[in-house]
Design a protein around this motif. Sequence first.
Motif, PDB file in Angstrom:
ATOM      1  N   ARG A  66     -32.660  18.834   2.628  1.00 48.83           N
ATOM      2  CA  ARG A  66     -32.170  17.628   2.612  1.00 48.83           C
ATOM      3  C   ARG A  66     -32.638  17.151   3.649  1.00 48.83           C
ATOM      4  O   ARG A  66     -32.721  16.998   5.541  1.00 48.83           O
ATOM      5  N   SER A  67     -33.188  15.859   3.275  1.00 50.21           N
ATOM      6  CA  SER A  67     -34.274  14.731   4.301  1.00 50.21           C
ATOM      7  C   SER A  67     -32.716  13.408   4.029  1.00 50.21           C
ATOM      8  O   SER A  67     -33.210  13.301   3.050  1.00 50.21           O
ATOM      9  N   GLU A  68     -32.944  13.045   4.896  1.00 49.90           N
ATOM     10  CA  GLU A  68     -32.352  10.945   5.047  1.00 49.90           C
ATOM     11  C   GLU A  68     -32.918  10.371   5.923  1.00 49.90           C
ATOM     12  O   GLU A  68     -33.250  10.708   7.456  1.00 49.90           O
ATOM     13  N   THR A  69     -33.415   9.506   5.948  1.00 43.98           N
ATOM     14  CA  THR A  69     -34.228   8.446   6.211  1.00 43.98           C
ATOM     15  C   THR A  69     -33.377   7.270   6.407  1.00 43.98           C
ATOM     16  O   THR A  69     -33.098   6.346   5.279  1.00 43.98           O
ATOM     17  N   SER A  70     -33.007   6.753   7.235  1.00 44.51           N
ATOM     18  CA  SER A  70     -31.854   5.612   7.760  1.00 44.51           C
ATOM     19  C   SER A  70     -32.627   4.428   8.571  1.00 44.51           C
ATOM     20  O   SER A  70     -33.495   4.288   8.898  1.00 44.51           O
ATOM     21  N   PHE A  71     -32.001   3.205   8.052  1.00 44.83           N
ATOM     22  CA  PHE A  71     -31.986   1.725   8.887  1.00 44.83           C
ATOM     23  C   PHE A  71     -30.786   1.185   9.040  1.00 44.83           C
ATOM     24  O   PHE A  71     -30.208   0.751   7.787  1.00 44.83           O
ATOM     25  N   THR A  72     -30.810   0.738  10.067  1.00 42.47           N
ATOM     26  CA  THR A  72     -29.527   0.410  10.691  1.00 42.47           C
ATOM     27  C   THR A  72     -29.676  -1.087  11.567  1.00 42.47           C
ATOM     28  O   THR A  72     -30.061  -1.204  12.717  1.00 42.47           O
ATOM     29  N   LEU A  73     -29.465  -1.805  11.143  1.00 43.50           N
ATOM     30  CA  LEU A  73     -28.601  -3.001  12.058  1.00 43.50           C
ATOM     31  C   LEU A  73     -27.599  -3.625  13.044  1.00 43.50           C
ATOM     32  O   LEU A  73     -26.540  -3.154  11.295  1.00 43.50           O
ATOM     33  N   TYR A  74     -27.414  -3.958  13.670  1.00 48.18           N
ATOM     34  CA  TYR A  74     -26.567  -4.099  14.410  1.00 48.18           C
ATOM     35  C   TYR A  74     -26.575  -5.959  15.099  1.00 48.18           C
ATOM     36  O   TYR A  74     -26.802  -6.263  16.301  1.00 48.18           O
ATOM     37  N   PRO A  75     -26.170  -6.560  13.822  1.00 44.14           N
ATOM     38  CA  PRO A  75     -25.652  -7.751  13.732  1.00 44.14           C
ATOM     39  C   PRO A  75     -24.640  -8.274  15.477  1.00 44.14           C
ATOM     40  O   PRO A  75     -24.327  -8.005  15.469  1.00 44.14           O
ATOM     41  N   PHE A  76     -25.554  -9.147  16.006  1.00 40.63           N
ATOM     42  CA  PHE A  76     -23.946  -9.703  16.782  1.00 40.63           C
ATOM     43  C   PHE A  76     -24.126  -8.329  18.480  1.00 40.63           C
ATOM     44  O   PHE A  76     -22.614  -8.529  19.429  1.00 40.63           O
ATOM     45  N   ASN A  77     -24.879  -7.402  18.444  1.00 40.16           N
ATOM     46  CA  ASN A  77     -24.949  -6.022  19.423  1.00 40.16           C
ATOM     47  C   ASN A  77     -23.638  -5.854  19.580  1.00 40.16           C
ATOM     48  O   ASN A  77     -22.973  -5.701  20.390  1.00 40.16           O
ATOM     49  N   ARG A  78     -22.413  -5.525  18.250  1.00 44.89           N
ATOM     50  CA  ARG A  78     -21.522  -4.985  17.563  1.00 44.89           C
ATOM     51  C   ARG A  78     -21.611  -3.189  17.661  1.00 44.89           C
ATOM     52  O   ARG A  78     -22.591  -3.156  17.192  1.00 44.89           O
ATOM     53  N   ASP A  79     -20.205  -3.264  17.386  1.00 45.90           N
ATOM     54  CA  ASP A  79     -20.222  -1.560  17.146  1.00 45.90           C
ATOM     55  C   ASP A  79     -20.376  -1.355  15.659  1.00 45.90           C
ATOM     56  O   ASP A  79     -20.781  -0.734  15.892  1.00 45.90           O
ATOM     57  N   ILE A  80     -20.116  -2.342  14.765  1.00 45.13           N
ATOM     58  CA  ILE A  80     -20.392  -2.877  13.430  1.00 45.13           C
ATOM     59  C   ILE A  80     -21.702  -2.848  12.861  1.00 45.13           C
ATOM     60  O   ILE A  80     -22.659  -3.831  13.906  1.00 45.13           O
ATOM     61  N   GLY A  81     -22.338  -1.491  12.152  1.00 38.21           N
ATOM     62  CA  GLY A  81     -24.338  -2.117  11.711  1.00 38.21           C
ATOM     63  C   GLY A  81     -24.164  -1.738  10.488  1.00 38.21           C
ATOM     64  O   GLY A  81     -23.264  -1.508   9.577  1.00 38.21           O
ATOM     65  N   PHE A  82     -24.994  -2.393   9.780  1.00 37.37           N
ATOM     66  CA  PHE A  82     -25.000  -1.876   8.295  1.00 37.37           C
ATOM     67  C   PHE A  82     -26.930  -0.951   7.972  1.00 37.37           C
ATOM     68  O   PHE A  82     -27.605  -1.961   8.835  1.00 37.37           O
ATOM     69  N   PHE A  83     -26.365  -0.256   6.992  1.00 37.56           N
ATOM     70  CA  PHE A  83     -27.711   0.624   6.714  1.00 37.56           C
ATOM     71  C   PHE A  83     -27.885   0.483   5.543  1.00 37.56           C
ATOM     72  O   PHE A  83     -27.129   0.856   3.917  1.00 37.56           O
ATOM     73  N   ASN A 132     -32.750  13.029  -5.911  1.00 37.38           N
ATOM     74  CA  ASN A 132     -32.679  11.452  -4.986  1.00 37.38           C
ATOM     75  C   ASN A 132     -31.626  10.723  -4.848  1.00 37.38           C
ATOM     76  O   ASN A 132     -30.746  10.502  -6.247  1.00 37.38           O
ATOM     77  N   GLN A 133     -31.108   9.774  -4.052  1.00 37.35           N
ATOM     78  CA  GLN A 133     -30.059   9.274  -2.989  1.00 37.35           C
ATOM     79  C   GLN A 133     -30.502   8.015  -2.693  1.00 37.35           C
ATOM     80  O   GLN A 133     -31.139   8.295  -2.006  1.00 37.35           O
ATOM     81  N   ILE A 134     -30.056   6.656  -3.156  1.00 35.20           N
ATOM     82  CA  ILE A 134     -29.961   5.826  -2.065  1.00 35.20           C
ATOM     83  C   ILE A 134     -28.679   5.320  -1.293  1.00 35.20           C
ATOM     84  O   ILE A 134     -28.121   5.278  -2.543  1.00 35.20           O
ATOM     85  N   ALA A 135     -28.566   4.801  -0.942  1.00 32.22           N
ATOM     86  CA  ALA A 135     -27.102   4.839   0.275  1.00 32.22           C
ATOM     87  C   ALA A 135     -26.997   3.086   0.652  1.00 32.22           C
ATOM     88  O   ALA A 135     -28.478   3.129   2.267  1.00 32.22           O
ATOM     89  N   ILE A 136     -26.447   1.885   0.189  1.00 36.63           N
ATOM     90  CA  ILE A 136     -26.169   1.231   1.039  1.00 36.63           C
ATOM     91  C   ILE A 136     -24.661   1.128   1.698  1.00 36.63           C
ATOM     92  O   ILE A 136     -23.856   0.995   0.870  1.00 36.63           O
ATOM     93  N   GLY A 137     -24.518   1.197   3.452  1.00 38.07           N
ATOM     94  CA  GLY A 137     -22.786   0.543   3.826  1.00 38.07           C
ATOM     95  C   GLY A 137     -22.912   0.443   4.765  1.00 38.07           C
ATOM     96  O   GLY A 137     -23.873  -0.275   5.736  1.00 38.07           O
ATOM     97  N   VAL A 138     -22.008   0.364   5.913  1.00 35.06           N
ATOM     98  CA  VAL A 138     -21.558   0.284   7.069  1.00 35.06           C
ATOM     99  C   VAL A 138     -21.037   1.352   7.870  1.00 35.06           C
ATOM    100  O   VAL A 138     -20.930   2.163   7.348  1.00 35.06           O
ATOM    101  N   SER A 139     -21.573   1.222   9.345  1.00 32.84           N
ATOM    102  CA  SER A 139     -21.500   2.383  10.154  1.00 32.84           C
ATOM    103  C   SER A 139     -20.561   1.705  11.553  1.00 32.84           C
ATOM    104  O   SER A 139     -20.850   0.396  11.489  1.00 32.84           O
ATOM    105  N   TRP A 140     -20.296   2.634  12.007  1.00 33.76           N
ATOM    106  CA  TRP A 140     -19.767   2.713  13.052  1.00 33.76           C
ATOM    107  C   TRP A 140     -19.873   3.473  14.305  1.00 33.76           C
ATOM    108  O   TRP A 140     -19.951   4.262  14.470  1.00 33.76           O
ATOM    109  N   ASP A 141     -20.902   2.458  14.927  1.00 35.58           N
ATOM    110  CA  ASP A 141     -21.758   3.075  16.454  1.00 35.58           C
ATOM    111  C   ASP A 141     -20.259   3.707  17.712  1.00 35.58           C
ATOM    112  O   ASP A 141     -20.271   2.306  18.215  1.00 35.58           O
ATOM    113  N   TRP A 142     -19.500   4.656  17.410  1.00 34.74           N
ATOM    114  CA  TRP A 142     -18.381   4.461  18.220  1.00 34.74           C
ATOM    115  C   TRP A 142     -19.033   4.349  20.113  1.00 34.74           C
ATOM    116  O   TRP A 142     -18.460   3.898  21.311  1.00 34.74           O
ATOM    117  N   PHE A 143     -20.358   4.704  19.927  1.00 35.74           N
ATOM    118  CA  PHE A 143     -20.491   5.902  21.180  1.00 35.74           C
ATOM    119  C   PHE A 143     -22.282   4.727  21.522  1.00 35.74           C
ATOM    120  O   PHE A 143     -23.373   5.579  22.408  1.00 35.74           O
TER     121      PHE A 143
END
Length: 344
Positions: free
Chosen positions: A284-301, A320-331
Amino acid sequence: MKKAILMICLLILFTSFGQTTGTNDTENTNDASDSNAFNDYYPIAEKPTFSYMSNMNATESILFDAKPVVYYSIINNIRKNMQEYEDRPGNALYVTFQPHIRMYSETSKPVKTPSYRILFGWQQMIKTSSNNFFTWAIESGHYSNGQSGCAFLTGEEDETMPCTDFHATITDDTNLSDLLNRTNGNFSTNTSKLCVNFRFNELNKRDEPFKIHSFTASWELYHNRFFWLFDFGGYSDFDIDIYGRNRFGFAYEYEHQWKPKLRYAIEQKVELIQGAHPFVEPLRSETSFTLYPFNRDIGFFVSYIYGHDNYNYRFVDSGNQIAIGVSWDWFQPFQISRVKTTDQ
């Protein structure tokens, strides 16, 4: 089902510890931005996500995929020790509940065979003389979907004679994806996982990492006894021949505080299953790009996935799959050394 009831009871019991998400004591903090930071930091952690995913199996249409992961801290002095001491390791003892839910485009009962992980964990992080981080973590607990049906024979209960007899007909050439009971097929195992992580930190003038290279390696073992001691929640001999006992993982993440209010991360994850049924795709291979606007916990990937699925028994699916969504970087990255004042 007894296993599902047990997991619910454990979750209720440990919610009393509370998830520490932003209750940082600012009494001794001179940096105002620290008032929004999390006191409890886990260098090795699963991020909560909510996303749209394309379909891996032609028979199902996914509406959304959600991982509402939470961490319940028992002891955690990692952040404190990294900020206030030069050579004192930080430790975290915790419980984590990691559900995984998918909703499908169907007219009734759209949530199928959700995943539940309840894990007890211990992490220790060491700060090197050059302000890099080395962390190891060990977690152990239960992983199942709380279902009672026969895994590869729809309409029969698990561990009944019809189910057992049908499973005996499965050979190395059987297409497991075509047979899988996607409505209520049982998946259950106890599991332990060992992870190591090294982070190379490049600090800015405020002693905050603004460029991070993170390397993680992991080994997960499926075993029959809970905590290796208690005989419940495990698997049958047939199950483990399908699952495979070992899962090996590697991840690399580059994180960059590009501008004062803009952070991004690029991540590559790889997982290999060892010892599963020959039909299962090990990779299983997963390649991701995440953007955190306003330097907040929430990111869009956005992610591209190749190989086996990671939704409990659907690891028998691959593609094969494509995923588009929101993540939360608590740490997220924090100030490594506090600025202290002294009385004049």
